[in-house]
Design an enzyme around this catalytic site. Structure first.
Site, PDB file in Angstrom:
ATOM      1  N   CYS A   1      -0.787  13.328  10.599  1.00 28.03           N
ATOM      2  CA  CYS A   1       0.604  13.085  11.130  1.00 28.03           C
ATOM      3  C   CYS A   1       1.768  13.463  10.505  1.00 28.03           C
ATOM      4  O   CYS A   1       2.598  14.329  10.791  1.00 28.03           O
ATOM      5  CB  CYS A   1       0.880  11.671  11.719  1.00 28.03           C
ATOM      6  SG  CYS A   1       0.925  10.574  10.186  1.00 28.03           S
TER       7      CYS A   1
ATOM      8  N   ARG B   1       6.113   2.824   2.960  1.00 27.30           N
ATOM      9  CA  ARG B   1       5.589   1.950   3.835  1.00 27.30           C
ATOM     10  C   ARG B   1       6.507   1.042   3.894  1.00 27.30           C
ATOM     11  O   ARG B   1       6.995   0.221   3.154  1.00 27.30           O
ATOM     12  CB  ARG B   1       4.059   1.476   3.771  1.00 27.30           C
ATOM     13  CG  ARG B   1       3.014   2.607   3.330  1.00 27.30           C
ATOM     14  CD  ARG B   1       3.117   3.513   4.624  1.00 27.30           C
ATOM     15  NE  ARG B   1       2.254   4.502   4.122  1.00 27.30           N
ATOM     16  CZ  ARG B   1       0.810   4.463   4.174  1.00 27.30           C
ATOM     17  NH1 ARG B   1       0.211   3.600   4.454  1.00 27.30           N
ATOM     18  NH2 ARG B   1       0.172   5.805   3.821  1.00 27.30           N
TER      19      ARG B   1
END
Length: 331
Positions: free
Chosen positions: A149, A229
């Site tokens: 991605c 993250r």
């Protein structure tokens, strides 16, 4: 085209939801070591995208979805899968375990005609990004690596910025947490990845720079990447800092992406100046949604930002690959 999916994680399940609705494609079988009941449950209910629109059920040990029957297999060794008996044209390798030519090649040994990975493969598999260099895949290509991605988001943007000239680029992908992180603190070879994913902003090393250098060898040694993250379940923001070779402006950069999104990159790149947040691109099919109001220029340094749905946007490109391989099969 007769398709099998190996690995029913986030990407495998989302691909199944989408592929069963496309005419001319038949998902014959799925393979995963989880129990059939658990597989069907996770196919039916999803915490990010909601319950499946189509009926999903387990009948006689088989998965029934959207009025179609899909065989469920539980074979950990892909070399032992019945792809020859099932006459499989294409295996979607979605486990993340068989990423080199030897591992992915076991599907070919089992009788499949082609293999499409669900991430960036090893260097011994050509890396082909849809919309960038998909033309390099011929009918004789047996294993295709479509990138991940983040690669699909950044490749097109770097290529377009190359029209001005890039000296170097730093990329931080602010990314939702993934299954390879821990929910609570625990041991992990990457100590930060072992910290509670929903409780911290966590820097995580990523091999994205190596992938991009394969695609842009002229930039070798001049790309640095990291992911951060954050405590959301879906969505990402690619934060680019470019050092350019020539003077430029916010207007020039935004014009490049706005025009590309409306022409040769239509469907792959989107452009907006709306004040987005990551939740606004959930279910978005583009690999990158450039947010023009965030573009900034200081000297020859450029800040460029693009949102993307790391699951739905990516599976959209995998679906594009499946359609392209089907066209090649028919020619």
């Amino acid at each position: 085209m007769r398709i099998a999916i190996n690995g029913m994680g986030r990407i495998g399940r989302l691909l199944l939801r989408r592929l069963v609705k496309i005419e001319g494609l038949e998902v014959v079988a799925v393979n995963d070591i989880m129990t059939p009941a658990q597989l069907v449950y996770l196919q039916k209910y999803d915490s990010v995208y909601g319950a499946a629109e189509d009926e999903v059920a387990l009948e006689n040990g088989q998965l029934c979805i959207a009025g179609k029957t899909v065989q469920i297999l539980q074979q950990p060794d892909p070399a032992k899968l019945p792809w020859k008996e099932l006459d499989i044209d294409l295996v979607l390798e979605c486990t993340g375990l068989f990423m080199d030519s030897a591992g992915a090649g076991t599907h070919l040994q089992a009788g499949a005609r082609k293999v499409l990975l669900s991430t960036t493969g090893a260097p011994d598999i050509p890396l082909c990004i849809y919309g960038f260099n998909q033309h390099q895949v011929s009918t004789g290509s047996l294993i295709v690596s479509p990138g991940g991605c983040m690669t699909n988001c950044s490749t097109h943007l770097i290529y377009l910025m190359q029209s001005i000239g890039i000296e170097a680029v730093h990329l931080n992908v602010v990314h939702s947490y993934t299954s390879r992180q821990h929910l609570v603190d625990g041991p992990h070879k990457d100590m930060r990845r072992g910290r509670a994913a929903a409780e911290s902003v966590i820097p995580v090393p990523v091999d994205l720079a190596e992938s991009l250098e394969r695609l842009f060898p002229v930039l070798k040694g001049r790309i640095h990447t990291v992911t951060t993250r954050v405590p959301v379940a879906n969505g990402a923001l690619a934060d680019f800092t470019f050092q350019m070779k020539a003077d430029t402006s916010v207007q020039e950069i935004n014009r490049i992406f706005k025009e590309a999104a409306a022409s040769e990159y239509k469907g792959i790149i989107a452009y907006t100046e709306d004040p987005l947040v990551s939740n606004d691109v959930r279910g978005n099919t583009h690999s990158a949604v450039v947010e023009g109001s965030l573009t900034a220029v200081t000297g020859r340094m450029v800040k460029l930002m693009a949102f993307f749905d790391n699951e739905y946007g990516y599976t959209s490109r995998v679906v594009d690959w499946v359609k392209l391989l089907k066209e090649q099969q028919a020619s």
